[in-house]
Every structure is written in C-alpha cells, then in structure tokens.
Write a protein that holds these residues in place. Sequence first.
Motif, PDB file in Angstrom:
ATOM      1  N   ASP A  18      30.031  -3.926 -27.350  1.00 13.46           N
ATOM      2  CA  ASP A  18      29.408  -3.229 -26.426  1.00 13.46           C
ATOM      3  C   ASP A  18      28.940  -3.928 -25.093  1.00 13.46           C
ATOM      4  OD1 ASP A  18      27.608  -1.696 -24.890  1.00 13.46           O
ATOM      5  OD2 ASP A  18      26.142  -1.525 -26.567  1.00 13.46           O
ATOM      6  N   HIS A  54      25.475  -4.823 -24.534  1.00 11.25           N
ATOM      7  CA  HIS A  54      24.653  -5.557 -25.556  1.00 11.25           C
ATOM      8  C   HIS A  54      24.466  -6.953 -25.233  1.00 11.25           C
ATOM      9  CE1 HIS A  54      23.333  -7.440 -29.209  1.00 11.25           C
ATOM     10  NE2 HIS A  54      22.654  -6.091 -29.492  1.00 11.25           N
ATOM     11  N   ARG A  55      23.557  -7.634 -25.174  1.00  6.61           N
ATOM     12  CA  ARG A  55      23.125  -8.958 -24.840  1.00  6.61           C
ATOM     13  C   ARG A  55      24.073  -9.750 -25.258  1.00  6.61           C
ATOM     14  NH1 ARG A  55      21.192 -12.533 -28.214  1.00  6.61           N
ATOM     15  NH2 ARG A  55      20.441 -11.707 -30.488  1.00  6.61           N
ATOM     16  N   TRP A 101      27.465  -9.624 -25.714  1.00  2.13           N
ATOM     17  CA  TRP A 101      28.685  -9.669 -24.831  1.00  2.13           C
ATOM     18  C   TRP A 101      28.405  -9.641 -23.346  1.00  2.13           C
ATOM     19  CZ3 TRP A 101      32.735  -9.708 -28.123  1.00  2.13           C
ATOM     20  CH2 TRP A 101      32.532  -9.314 -29.714  1.00  2.13           C
TER      21      TRP A 101
END
Length: 325
Positions: free
Chosen positions: A162, A165-166, A168
């Motif tokens: 994702d 998301h933190r 990635w």
Amino acid sequence: MTDEPIRWGILGTGAIAEVFTADLLRLDGHEVAAVGSRTPETATAFAQRHGIGRAHGSYAELAADRDVDVVYIATPHSAHADTARLCLEAGRAVLVEKPLTVSADEARRLAEVARARGLFMMEGMWTRFSPLVRRMNGLVADGAIGEVSAIYADFSIAPPYDPAHRMWAPELAGGALLDLGCYVLSITWPLLGPPSTVQTVSAPAPTGVDANTGMLLGYESGAVALLHCGLMGFSPHTAAVVGTKGRIELASPFYKPSAMTLTREGRDPETFTVELEGNGFTYQAEEVARCLRQGLTESPRLPLAESVAVLEVIDKVAASFTRHA
C-alpha cells in the motif's frame, strides 16, 4: 520519585501505543496519566478504551502536562525527532519508540537537547530488555561460548503493498531497514560493538523504499554478522550467536523470545525458557522507571550514544542501496 508511581503520557494513538499502554497497565508502580493525539476525538476515544484520566487534543498540550513524568513517543518514526523535542523542551522525559530517529544526525541533535536540559531519554528498543536477550548477553560476556565469531539474525515480514502506508511511503521514512533492520543491528551491539566494514545488497519497492535488505558486517576481531530485513516474505525471525566454543540460539520471535538454547562443546544443549509479561514491553518500562527513580538521564543498558551508533550504520546501509538504485 522513589515511592510515587511513574506517571506516563502516551503521545500518539496508533497500534504501538495500544500495545505499550496495555503493558503499562499490567505493572505496579506505573500510572498512565494522560494521552495526546492530533485531535480531541482520537485522544478521548483512546483514553476511554484504557481508562486514562486526561485526554489532550494536541501533542503540545500533552507535552505541557506537568502531571506527567515521562512521555512515550508512539508516532510514526518520521515524526520521532519533532515530537520528542517538543516534549523535552516542555520539560518532559521521553521514551522514544524505535528507531530513535530516522538518521544519526537527527539523533545526535535530539540527544543534545535532552542532555542540555538534564532530562531522561531512551530509545524504545524493547528487545534489549527482554529477559532472555539480557541472559544471552551475560552468558557471552562470561565466556560461555568463547569468542564471538558470527551472528545471524533475520526479521522479514510480508505486509500488503500500500503506497500510502507508513511501511511503504518514503515521506513517512518507510522501508524495512528503519522499521525492522534496527532490531537485527541492535541485537549485535552488546556482543560485537560497532563494525569496521559494512556491505549491503537491497531491492527497492515501487515507492523507492528498501523492500529486501541483506547486511554483512565485519569486525576487527574477525567476526562477521549476517543480517536480513525485508517486506517481501515472512522469515523465521530467529537469531543465533556463534562462538569459538559454542553457540546460543534465540527462538522465534527473537525480538521477544520465550526460549533460548545454549550449545557448548562436550555438553548437552541447555534450554532456557521464560513466561513473558504481557506483550514484552513491560521490561523497558521498568528500566525507564529504574532510571527515573535513580535520577539517571540515560539508561546504562542502552545509552544514547549506542542508539546513535546503530543509526550511523543504518545511514551507511541506506546510502549504499540508494547509490545502487
């Protein structure tokens, strides 16, 4: 502060804050006094879930709460430096969730603030305070396996991809190295100290953060450390220390082991077990309490210089895979 409960403030209301708070509530001599979030609604909801008396609708309000002895920084690590500085400048001691910051330079500047104000600060590398990890370090220091010749450790997971998301997102300091690599690096430190050479191979995610990273550290003694962190598959999550006269293996997950095996030449293997308290965060909370009650501004078991040194290696590894991207 020798007899009174340690009064905690929780800065941030994400998953790690939930876990840490649940562990604090198991302990005698600790009180979760307040929580702070970016909005009053999330702070109030968190406080209600955990029976916390005060909910602050901003981080600044929590930092200014004089009825808090120490603040646990539970934001994404891209915000650790700013939120920890906010608390230190308001006079609050801090426990900063690992990694301390996202670079060694940030960590050094933050340490300067804590030292200038005479305030306690520690990185929340909870693995280092786990009973069996401490026992392993003690056995090695006592010569139980001779001289350390190699360390193996892995920490790889497979979260859904994702980009927002933190894990990635580069803007949130995502990637395996900062989130998981700090564990495999930190566990080597009490055993071998800083490496003399650092080699790395890394594969990037589509967002550019590191998704699969291998590290080979070399030491003046001739020892090596083979370390792996990643976001592309679920690895065994084990760690082993090999010495000239034996080895020690931490059972999975090595970052909060409940079993450890010591194998020595000419002897039957010895297995040590422990029933962990809660989720395993209680031990670092007790270390914070011990230091505060003794008037210490750093933990001798995890001094700030050591957290900075680990980040220096992380910086080297990150620079290496950035050049090869």
